[in-house]
Design an enzyme around this catalytic site. Sequence first.
Site, PDB file in Angstrom:
ATOM      1  N   HIS A   1      32.681  23.533   5.225  1.00  0.00           N
ATOM      2  CA  HIS A   1      32.954  24.081   3.902  1.00  0.00           C
ATOM      3  C   HIS A   1      34.319  23.594   3.394  1.00  0.00           C
ATOM      4  O   HIS A   1      35.260  24.387   3.259  1.00  0.00           O
ATOM      5  CB  HIS A   1      32.933  25.617   4.004  1.00  0.00           C
ATOM      6  CG  HIS A   1      32.756  26.332   2.710  1.00  0.00           C
ATOM      7  ND1 HIS A   1      33.681  26.301   1.692  1.00  0.00           N
ATOM      8  CD2 HIS A   1      31.758  27.114   2.256  1.00  0.00           C
ATOM      9  CE1 HIS A   1      33.250  27.029   0.681  1.00  0.00           C
ATOM     10  NE2 HIS A   1      32.099  27.524   0.993  1.00  0.00           N
TER      11      HIS A   1
ATOM     12  N   ARG B   1      40.626  31.508   3.800  1.00  0.00           N
ATOM     13  CA  ARG B   1      40.226  31.016   2.465  1.00  0.00           C
ATOM     14  C   ARG B   1      40.825  29.642   2.217  1.00  0.00           C
ATOM     15  O   ARG B   1      41.906  29.486   1.637  1.00  0.00           O
ATOM     16  CB  ARG B   1      40.658  31.985   1.371  1.00  0.00           C
ATOM     17  CG  ARG B   1      40.322  31.526  -0.057  1.00  0.00           C
ATOM     18  CD  ARG B   1      38.849  31.454  -0.322  1.00  0.00           C
ATOM     19  NE  ARG B   1      38.223  32.779  -0.279  1.00  0.00           N
ATOM     20  CZ  ARG B   1      36.914  32.958  -0.196  1.00  0.00           C
ATOM     21  NH1 ARG B   1      36.109  31.925  -0.126  1.00  0.00           N
ATOM     22  NH2 ARG B   1      36.419  34.167  -0.150  1.00  0.00           N
TER      23      ARG B   1
ATOM     24  N   ASP C   1      28.163  26.129  -8.587  1.00  0.00           N
ATOM     25  CA  ASP C   1      27.745  26.490  -7.223  1.00  0.00           C
ATOM     26  C   ASP C   1      26.364  25.875  -7.001  1.00  0.00           C
ATOM     27  O   ASP C   1      25.342  26.471  -7.331  1.00  0.00           O
ATOM     28  CB  ASP C   1      27.681  28.011  -7.060  1.00  0.00           C
ATOM     29  CG  ASP C   1      27.543  28.409  -5.596  1.00  0.00           C
ATOM     30  OD1 ASP C   1      27.629  29.618  -5.303  1.00  0.00           O
ATOM     31  OD2 ASP C   1      27.355  27.510  -4.733  1.00  0.00           O
TER      32      ASP C   1
ATOM     33  N   GLU D   1      30.974  20.050   0.137  1.00  0.00           N
ATOM     34  CA  GLU D   1      30.661  20.503   1.492  1.00  0.00           C
ATOM     35  C   GLU D   1      29.455  19.762   2.064  1.00  0.00           C
ATOM     36  O   GLU D   1      28.391  19.731   1.440  1.00  0.00           O
ATOM     37  CB  GLU D   1      30.381  21.999   1.443  1.00  0.00           C
ATOM     38  CG  GLU D   1      31.437  22.817   0.696  1.00  0.00           C
ATOM     39  CD  GLU D   1      30.912  24.146   0.179  1.00  0.00           C
ATOM     40  OE1 GLU D   1      29.898  24.630   0.704  1.00  0.00           O
ATOM     41  OE2 GLU D   1      31.499  24.690  -0.771  1.00  0.00           O
TER      42      GLU D   1
HETATM   43  O1  TA6 Z   1      30.485  27.136  -1.325  1.00  0.00           O
HETATM   44  C1  TA6 Z   1      29.249  27.702  -1.483  1.00  0.00           C
HETATM   45  C2  TA6 Z   1      29.276  29.202  -1.280  1.00  0.00           C
HETATM   46  O2  TA6 Z   1      28.094  29.599  -0.625  1.00  0.00           O
HETATM   47  C3  TA6 Z   1      29.436  29.914  -2.612  1.00  0.00           C
HETATM   48  O3  TA6 Z   1      28.224  30.513  -3.013  1.00  0.00           O
HETATM   49  C4  TA6 Z   1      30.528  30.950  -2.361  1.00  0.00           C
HETATM   50  O4  TA6 Z   1      29.954  32.140  -1.873  1.00  0.00           O
HETATM   51  C5  TA6 Z   1      31.375  30.210  -1.323  1.00  0.00           C
HETATM   52  O5  TA6 Z   1      30.406  29.633  -0.460  1.00  0.00           O
HETATM   53  C6  TA6 Z   1      32.412  31.045  -0.625  1.00  0.00           C
HETATM   54  O6  TA6 Z   1      31.791  32.001   0.203  1.00  0.00           O
HETATM   55  P1  TA6 Z   1      32.749  33.030   1.001  1.00  0.00           P
HETATM   56  O7  TA6 Z   1      31.813  33.829   1.868  1.00  0.00           O
HETATM   57  O8  TA6 Z   1      33.726  32.194   1.778  1.00  0.00           O
HETATM   58  O9  TA6 Z   1      33.460  33.826  -0.064  1.00  0.00           O
END
Ligand code: TA6
EC number: 5.1.3.15
Length: 277
Positions: A148, A53, A193, A252
Amino acid sequence: MAAADDVVELNLDQENICKVNLHGATLTSWLCDGTEMLFVSQQAVFNNVKAIRGGIPIVYPHFGPWELGPQHGFARISRWTLEKPPAKDGDTVSATFLLQDNENTRQMWQDNRFNLFYTVIIGKRQLKLKLDVRNEGNDSFEFTTLLHTYFKTLDVNKVTISGLKSLKYIDKVRQSKKFVEENDLVTVKEFVDRLYIGSVDRNEVTNLNGNQNVVMTRVNLPDVVVWNPWQEKAKVMSDFGDEEYKEMICVEAGYVAKPRSLSAGARFEASVVLDVI
Ligand code: TA6
């Protein structure tokens, strides 16, 4: 805490170091002139199973929910190998990581054969990230991919993001409807988002850690996702502190608005350069 043998360090000097965890080839730290530029949750799990994370997880071969496998694909939860160890080249240090198709990925992803090379280059007040997808099979395949990036900030309310004005974006907070960005500078004061489609290749993200700004320059990654879970979503994320939404912003770079087709034997190369100004 990550185990020492999972982490590859790229040391430019004592003040400029980045760390890459072989779990997902996740870049978990970028120390830039002594300031940490990336956010990693205090509650991040380092068990070589769950996605880390924070830092810069690699999304491949699918961005978002995926009927063939885990959300955001398997790259960020796979064990990568160190293809080229850290090496100094003039005033930069670089290393290359590799994810090859394996029994697990082939089972999930229609037996597609691929090599995904990821090169990290740290320079003075600069981080360059290069993706190189190679189709090693006899059939074409489609994928989406994204870096990301979780930037660290002292106060997310002060962050601004340029380069998105007039772009169409899909707003996942508003039933994934499409809107057009009207602001020169995007700010984040609530759960955000959004997938901005086909933006210009340069975005400036301001008021990050150390009151520094980052210019993100993208090649072959036309789309930009902006995400902050804010208070409500933060509370339901087990690997994210309830108040941590205040100290991070995800901006991202990706090829995600539509799939990228890659014919047999072909390559897809893309890069992001982050300059601290
Ligand atoms: O950053 C965009 C995204 O797709 C959000 O919708 C949220 O789900 C985030 O990624 C984090 O996703 P994760 O699967 O790491 O919890």
